[in-house]
Design a protein around this motif. Structure first.
Motif, PDB file in Angstrom:
ATOM      1  N   TYR A 374       8.525  -1.551  11.837  1.00 51.99           N
ATOM      2  CA  TYR A 374       8.123  -2.751  11.108  1.00 51.99           C
ATOM      3  C   TYR A 374       7.160  -2.390   9.971  1.00 51.99           C
ATOM      4  O   TYR A 374       7.330  -2.855   8.846  1.00 51.99           O
ATOM      5  CB  TYR A 374       7.453  -3.743  12.069  1.00 51.99           C
ATOM      6  CG  TYR A 374       6.811  -4.919  11.367  1.00 51.99           C
ATOM      7  CD1 TYR A 374       7.573  -6.023  10.960  1.00 51.99           C
ATOM      8  CD2 TYR A 374       5.445  -4.916  11.050  1.00 51.99           C
ATOM      9  CE1 TYR A 374       6.987  -7.091  10.289  1.00 51.99           C
ATOM     10  CE2 TYR A 374       4.847  -5.967  10.387  1.00 51.99           C
ATOM     11  CZ  TYR A 374       5.636  -7.054  10.005  1.00 51.99           C
ATOM     12  OH  TYR A 374       5.054  -8.118   9.321  1.00 51.99           O
ATOM     13  N   LEU A 375       6.147  -1.540  10.286  1.00 52.37           N
ATOM     14  CA  LEU A 375       5.141  -1.224   9.276  1.00 52.37           C
ATOM     15  C   LEU A 375       5.741  -0.503   8.082  1.00 52.37           C
ATOM     16  O   LEU A 375       5.351  -0.726   6.930  1.00 52.37           O
ATOM     17  CB  LEU A 375       4.034  -0.349   9.889  1.00 52.37           C
ATOM     18  CG  LEU A 375       2.749  -1.074  10.322  1.00 52.37           C
ATOM     19  CD1 LEU A 375       3.076  -2.069  11.441  1.00 52.37           C
ATOM     20  CD2 LEU A 375       1.698  -0.084  10.803  1.00 52.37           C
ATOM     21  N   GLY A 376       6.722   0.386   8.310  1.00 50.85           N
ATOM     22  CA  GLY A 376       7.298   1.160   7.219  1.00 50.85           C
ATOM     23  C   GLY A 376       7.927   0.289   6.151  1.00 50.85           C
ATOM     24  O   GLY A 376       7.526   0.342   4.977  1.00 50.85           O
ATOM     25  N   PRO A 377       8.920  -0.523   6.503  1.00 45.24           N
ATOM     26  CA  PRO A 377       9.535  -1.388   5.484  1.00 45.24           C
ATOM     27  C   PRO A 377       8.553  -2.391   4.878  1.00 45.24           C
ATOM     28  O   PRO A 377       8.654  -2.737   3.713  1.00 45.24           O
ATOM     29  CB  PRO A 377      10.652  -2.103   6.256  1.00 45.24           C
ATOM     30  CG  PRO A 377      10.943  -1.208   7.413  1.00 45.24           C
ATOM     31  CD  PRO A 377       9.623  -0.590   7.775  1.00 45.24           C
ATOM     32  N   GLU A 378       7.579  -2.825   5.709  1.00 42.20           N
ATOM     33  CA  GLU A 378       6.688  -3.884   5.252  1.00 42.20           C
ATOM     34  C   GLU A 378       5.627  -3.367   4.275  1.00 42.20           C
ATOM     35  O   GLU A 378       5.298  -4.019   3.281  1.00 42.20           O
ATOM     36  CB  GLU A 378       5.995  -4.529   6.453  1.00 42.20           C
ATOM     37  CG  GLU A 378       5.138  -5.731   6.137  1.00 42.20           C
ATOM     38  CD  GLU A 378       5.957  -6.958   5.715  1.00 42.20           C
ATOM     39  OE1 GLU A 378       5.373  -7.869   5.094  1.00 42.20           O
ATOM     40  OE2 GLU A 378       7.187  -6.979   5.976  1.00 42.20           O
ATOM     41  N   PHE A 379       5.094  -2.157   4.554  1.00 44.76           N
ATOM     42  CA  PHE A 379       3.954  -1.666   3.761  1.00 44.76           C
ATOM     43  C   PHE A 379       4.238  -0.373   3.009  1.00 44.76           C
ATOM     44  O   PHE A 379       3.375   0.145   2.318  1.00 44.76           O
ATOM     45  CB  PHE A 379       2.733  -1.471   4.660  1.00 44.76           C
ATOM     46  CG  PHE A 379       2.308  -2.740   5.368  1.00 44.76           C
ATOM     47  CD1 PHE A 379       1.819  -3.823   4.652  1.00 44.76           C
ATOM     48  CD2 PHE A 379       2.428  -2.850   6.736  1.00 44.76           C
ATOM     49  CE1 PHE A 379       1.434  -4.983   5.297  1.00 44.76           C
ATOM     50  CE2 PHE A 379       2.056  -4.011   7.398  1.00 44.76           C
ATOM     51  CZ  PHE A 379       1.559  -5.083   6.680  1.00 44.76           C
ATOM     52  N   GLY A 380       5.412   0.191   3.163  1.00 45.32           N
ATOM     53  CA  GLY A 380       5.814   1.354   2.399  1.00 45.32           C
ATOM     54  C   GLY A 380       4.885   2.542   2.596  1.00 45.32           C
ATOM     55  O   GLY A 380       4.548   2.913   3.728  1.00 45.32           O
ATOM     56  N   ALA A 381       4.417   3.147   1.476  1.00 49.59           N
ATOM     57  CA  ALA A 381       3.593   4.361   1.520  1.00 49.59           C
ATOM     58  C   ALA A 381       2.253   4.122   2.192  1.00 49.59           C
ATOM     59  O   ALA A 381       1.582   5.067   2.633  1.00 49.59           O
ATOM     60  CB  ALA A 381       3.378   4.890   0.104  1.00 49.59           C
ATOM     61  N   ASP A 382       1.834   2.851   2.302  1.00 51.70           N
ATOM     62  CA  ASP A 382       0.545   2.541   2.919  1.00 51.70           C
ATOM     63  C   ASP A 382       0.648   2.346   4.419  1.00 51.70           C
ATOM     64  O   ASP A 382      -0.371   2.064   5.076  1.00 51.70           O
ATOM     65  CB  ASP A 382      -0.052   1.269   2.299  1.00 51.70           C
ATOM     66  CG  ASP A 382      -0.450   1.466   0.850  1.00 51.70           C
ATOM     67  OD1 ASP A 382      -0.813   2.616   0.492  1.00 51.70           O
ATOM     68  OD2 ASP A 382      -0.413   0.496   0.074  1.00 51.70           O
ATOM     69  N   ALA A 383       1.840   2.480   4.987  1.00 44.65           N
ATOM     70  CA  ALA A 383       2.027   2.163   6.407  1.00 44.65           C
ATOM     71  C   ALA A 383       1.131   3.011   7.310  1.00 44.65           C
ATOM     72  O   ALA A 383       0.525   2.509   8.270  1.00 44.65           O
ATOM     73  CB  ALA A 383       3.488   2.344   6.798  1.00 44.65           C
ATOM     74  N   GLY A 384       1.028   4.293   7.014  1.00 37.95           N
ATOM     75  CA  GLY A 384       0.197   5.176   7.850  1.00 37.95           C
ATOM     76  C   GLY A 384      -1.264   4.790   7.794  1.00 37.95           C
ATOM     77  O   GLY A 384      -1.968   4.786   8.821  1.00 37.95           O
ATOM     78  N   ASP A 385      -1.744   4.446   6.592  1.00 34.56           N
ATOM     79  CA  ASP A 385      -3.151   4.048   6.452  1.00 34.56           C
ATOM     80  C   ASP A 385      -3.421   2.725   7.151  1.00 34.56           C
ATOM     81  O   ASP A 385      -4.491   2.519   7.731  1.00 34.56           O
ATOM     82  CB  ASP A 385      -3.516   3.936   4.975  1.00 34.56           C
ATOM     83  CG  ASP A 385      -3.536   5.295   4.281  1.00 34.56           C
ATOM     84  OD1 ASP A 385      -3.752   6.311   4.981  1.00 34.56           O
ATOM     85  OD2 ASP A 385      -3.344   5.341   3.052  1.00 34.56           O
ATOM     86  N   VAL A 386      -2.458   1.812   7.097  1.00 33.89           N
ATOM     87  CA  VAL A 386      -2.612   0.541   7.806  1.00 33.89           C
ATOM     88  C   VAL A 386      -2.714   0.789   9.309  1.00 33.89           C
ATOM     89  O   VAL A 386      -3.547   0.190  10.006  1.00 33.89           O
ATOM     90  CB  VAL A 386      -1.435  -0.404   7.484  1.00 33.89           C
ATOM     91  CG1 VAL A 386      -1.458  -1.634   8.397  1.00 33.89           C
ATOM     92  CG2 VAL A 386      -1.485  -0.841   6.023  1.00 33.89           C
ATOM     93  N   ALA A 387      -1.868   1.710   9.839  1.00 36.19           N
ATOM     94  CA  ALA A 387      -1.927   2.029  11.270  1.00 36.19           C
ATOM     95  C   ALA A 387      -3.292   2.597  11.642  1.00 36.19           C
ATOM     96  O   ALA A 387      -3.860   2.251  12.691  1.00 36.19           O
ATOM     97  CB  ALA A 387      -0.819   3.021  11.621  1.00 36.19           C
ATOM     98  N   ASP A 388      -3.845   3.457  10.787  1.00 38.27           N
ATOM     99  CA  ASP A 388      -5.173   4.026  11.064  1.00 38.27           C
ATOM    100  C   ASP A 388      -6.249   2.956  11.066  1.00 38.27           C
ATOM    101  O   ASP A 388      -7.155   2.960  11.915  1.00 38.27           O
ATOM    102  CB  ASP A 388      -5.512   5.097  10.024  1.00 38.27           C
ATOM    103  CG  ASP A 388      -4.650   6.343  10.159  1.00 38.27           C
ATOM    104  OD1 ASP A 388      -4.069   6.552  11.237  1.00 38.27           O
ATOM    105  OD2 ASP A 388      -4.569   7.105   9.168  1.00 38.27           O
ATOM    106  N   GLU A 389      -6.156   2.020  10.126  1.00 43.46           N
ATOM    107  CA  GLU A 389      -7.146   0.947  10.067  1.00 43.46           C
ATOM    108  C   GLU A 389      -7.034   0.025  11.267  1.00 43.46           C
ATOM    109  O   GLU A 389      -8.045  -0.492  11.774  1.00 43.46           O
ATOM    110  CB  GLU A 389      -6.977   0.140   8.770  1.00 43.46           C
ATOM    111  CG  GLU A 389      -7.438   0.872   7.518  1.00 43.46           C
ATOM    112  CD  GLU A 389      -8.915   1.224   7.590  1.00 43.46           C
ATOM    113  OE1 GLU A 389      -9.726   0.363   7.996  1.00 43.46           O
ATOM    114  OE2 GLU A 389      -9.271   2.366   7.250  1.00 43.46           O
ATOM    115  N   LEU A 390      -5.806  -0.204  11.754  1.00 43.40           N
ATOM    116  CA  LEU A 390      -5.631  -1.013  12.964  1.00 43.40           C
ATOM    117  C   LEU A 390      -6.308  -0.346  14.168  1.00 43.40           C
ATOM    118  O   LEU A 390      -6.949  -1.015  14.985  1.00 43.40           O
ATOM    119  CB  LEU A 390      -4.142  -1.219  13.253  1.00 43.40           C
ATOM    120  CG  LEU A 390      -3.394  -2.184  12.321  1.00 43.40           C
ATOM    121  CD1 LEU A 390      -1.896  -2.089  12.540  1.00 43.40           C
ATOM    122  CD2 LEU A 390      -3.890  -3.621  12.545  1.00 43.40           C
ATOM    123  N   ALA A 391      -6.148   0.970  14.270  1.00 43.92           N
ATOM    124  CA  ALA A 391      -6.771   1.694  15.381  1.00 43.92           C
ATOM    125  C   ALA A 391      -8.293   1.603  15.304  1.00 43.92           C
ATOM    126  O   ALA A 391      -8.971   1.390  16.325  1.00 43.92           O
ATOM    127  CB  ALA A 391      -6.329   3.152  15.363  1.00 43.92           C
TER     128      ALA A 391
END
Length: 581
Positions: A374-391
């Motif tokens: 879900y995060l990949g299509p939704e946030f593109g290149a920022d998906a990994g950073d969004v996952a880190d911020e969620l953690a």
């Protein structure tokens, strides 16, 4: 012998130091540069012995480690430590002669204010104007001249070009802090442990002065004691009866004076809050006395609240009285977790140690397992950073996941997503310990200042057989030379015999000065002036009966000793035995 006069003023010591080879301004053949000194043969030996004494007391006996780090340090280290932004003194330039002055020193020299460094640039400028302070070089009034911050670090470049800026270290401490992860491994991650270093530091002082007291290149002996603030305690019972001469902040702010209290009394009264600081004040006080610091001209002065460095919760300076002034020779600071936390934040290493629990614990720990499809299509290149911020958000504020949607901020932009896509849950986890950032207790010694203090405090003047004499009452294990060897005259085989004795004593581990120049009285005076504790004279009785005359420096007492017993007797004297029972 006549009465003994103790202590030397600055001019007397400077003349002795230069004439006898203790220290002198460097590079005088090319005009010199203020703030740089060369230690001559006597001074280099004295400094080496002082460092060895410090090492024996603070490294060997305390079971600490010692390292030697580079004196050139890359810029990022000092960005992390705060030196780039805050390692400053206050500078003021004379508008007439362009001489640069340290502004707080101008205030101290021309008012009753003793610790002007803590007052800040604006207040210093006001005081200079209020007191009509003029340039010491040309007499021009300095009112309304700007007082500015001046960074004291010497800048350099590492490698060709200017792409890798670096600095000459202003202290040895950062060389220890930056290597903490590896040093902790060597200590098997067991707190407490200490790491020491003796080495050169460099500060581009605005106005070097007072000989070795304020220079641009100097030797420091620093110890960083890493402790667990919740559980580690020093062996305070070893020093509980040591008496400390304390000049507390309370005493300074009122009409108080130096109080002499035992370590037990100090801690019970709360004058020194940290047991670790009290412990090192005690062992340092014993060391100062052992190396020749006059305890009647010595105190520990507590920093006033507005003097404290931003990283220190408490700080005491060891101060010695020199020529009417109290001079800092050592600082003792509780630096807390400041330094290691800074390097932990700025580097890719962990500056902590693992503290195991007595028993494993089961805890509830919030965590996320985002659906990356879900995060990949939704946030593109920022998906990994969004996952880190969620953690990070789950760890920081689990309640943020209570609603149907959760938001995180990334580079000033807000990202929202359904909570169900974050995989948030509170799970039970068994943990065996936790990571702890150690606190740091730091005794930091200025070796040059201690050496200068020892010379001033050990200087004596008296009369011997009606003639004036000056000598240095240095402790035997600190003196540059332990024994002088003289032939009464350099003839009839006396010189050859004296050379043999000198060689045998060197082989036995003694530092020896051989001297056959001038009459015997002048030779004694030369050795007295550099602090040599004993002199051996070879005379005709030495050839006939196998004995020599041994003379003690302070009392000038003499006795005959058999040559074959000489090494053993000198060893006993070095260990503290008296020359005459």
């Amino acid at each position: 012998m006549a009465d003994v006069t103790t202590g030397a003023d600055a001019d007397t010591l400077a003349e002795l130091a230069k004439r006898r080879g203790f220290f002198f301004p460097a590079n005088e053949a090319y005009g010199g540069a203020s703030g740089f000194y060369t230690y001559g043969p006597e001074g280099a030996a004295l400094k080496r012995n002082l460092e060895a004494s410090w090492r024996e007391r603070f490294v060997t006996r305390e079971d600490n480690m010692e390292i030697s780090s580079p004196t050139v340090t890359p810029e990022p280290v000092f960005e992390a430590s705060g030196h780039l932004d805050g390692f400053d003194d206050m500078i003021l330039e004379c508008p007439e002669c362009a001489t640069s002055h340290r502004a707080d020193h101008l205030v101290e020299d021309n008012t009753d204010i003793e610790e002007a460094e803590s007052l800040g640039t604006e207040r210093i400028a006001e005081l200079i104007a209020d007191h009509g302070i003029a340039c010491p070089s040309c007499g021009t009034e300095l009112a309304d001249e700007p007082v500015e911050a001046f960074n004291l670090m010497f800048e350099t470049t590492i490698g060709p070009g200017s792409s890798s800026p670096g600095y000459l270290r202003p202290e040895t401490a950062q060389g220890i802090f930056v290597e903490f992860p590896r040093l902790a491994e060597y200590a098997r991650n067991q707190l407490p442990f200490g790491v020491a270093q003796i080495g050169h530091g460099y500060r581009n002082e605005i106005s070097p002065r007072r000989s070795l007291i304020r220079v641009r290149e100097f030797t420091m002996a620093e110890l960083e004691q890493f402790v667990d603030p919740e559980s580690d305690e020093p062996p305070i019972e070893r020093v509980e009866d040591v008496t400390l001469p304390l000049y507390s902040a309370t005493a300074q702010e009122g009409e108080g004076s130096i109080e002499r209290m035992t370590v037990t009394e100090v801690l019970d009264a709360g004058v020194v809050e940290s047991e670790w600081i009290a412990y090192y004040l005690a062992i340092a006080r014993e060391w100062y006395e052992a190396v020749g610091v006059d305890m009647e001209r010595f105190r520990y002065r507590q920093h006033l609240p507005d003097e404290l460095s931003h990283y220190a919760s408490d700080c005491w300076d060891a101060e010695a009285e020199l020529d009417g002034n109290w001079i800092e020779i050592t600082g003792f600071a509780d630096r807390g977790a400041y330094d290691l936390s800074k390097h932990d934040d700025h580097s890719d290493e962990a500056f902590s140690v693992f503290r195991p629990y007595d028993e494993p614990k089961t805890v509830e720990r919030p965590s996320v397992e985002p659906d990356m499809s879900y995060l990949g299509p939704e946030f593109g290149a920022d998906a990994g950073d969004v996952a880190d911020e969620l953690a990070a958000l789950a760890e920081r504020d689990p309640s943020a996941f209570d609603g149907d949607e959760v938001a995180v901020e990334l580079d000033g932009e807000q990202y929202e997503l359904p909570t169900e896509q974050t995989g948030f849950a509170v799970r039970e986890e068994t943990i065996t310990g936790e990571h702890v950032t150690p606190h740091v207790i730091e005794p930091s010694f200025g070796i040059g200042r201690v050496l200068y203090t020892v010379l001033v405090h050990s200087y004596r003047e008296d009369e011997v057989e009606g003639e004036p004499r000056s000598y240095l009452a240095l402790p035997s294990d600190l003196a540059p030379t332990f024994v002088g060897v003289f032939p009464l005259m350099d003839k009839d085989g006396l010189g050859e015999h004296a050379h043999e004795i000198a060689a045998d004593l060197r082989a036995a581990g003694f530092t020896v000065n051989y001297d056959d120049s001038g009459n015997i009285g002048r030779r004694y005076r030369r050795q007295d002036e550099v602090g040599t504790p004993y002199c051996v004279t070879v005379d005709y009785e030495s050839l006939d009966e196998g004995t020599v005359t041994v003379r003690e420096r302070d009392s000038t007492t003499q006795t005959r000793i058999a040559i074959d017993e000489l090494p053993a007797r000198l060893a006993a004297l070095r260990a503290g035995e008296s020359l005459v029972d």
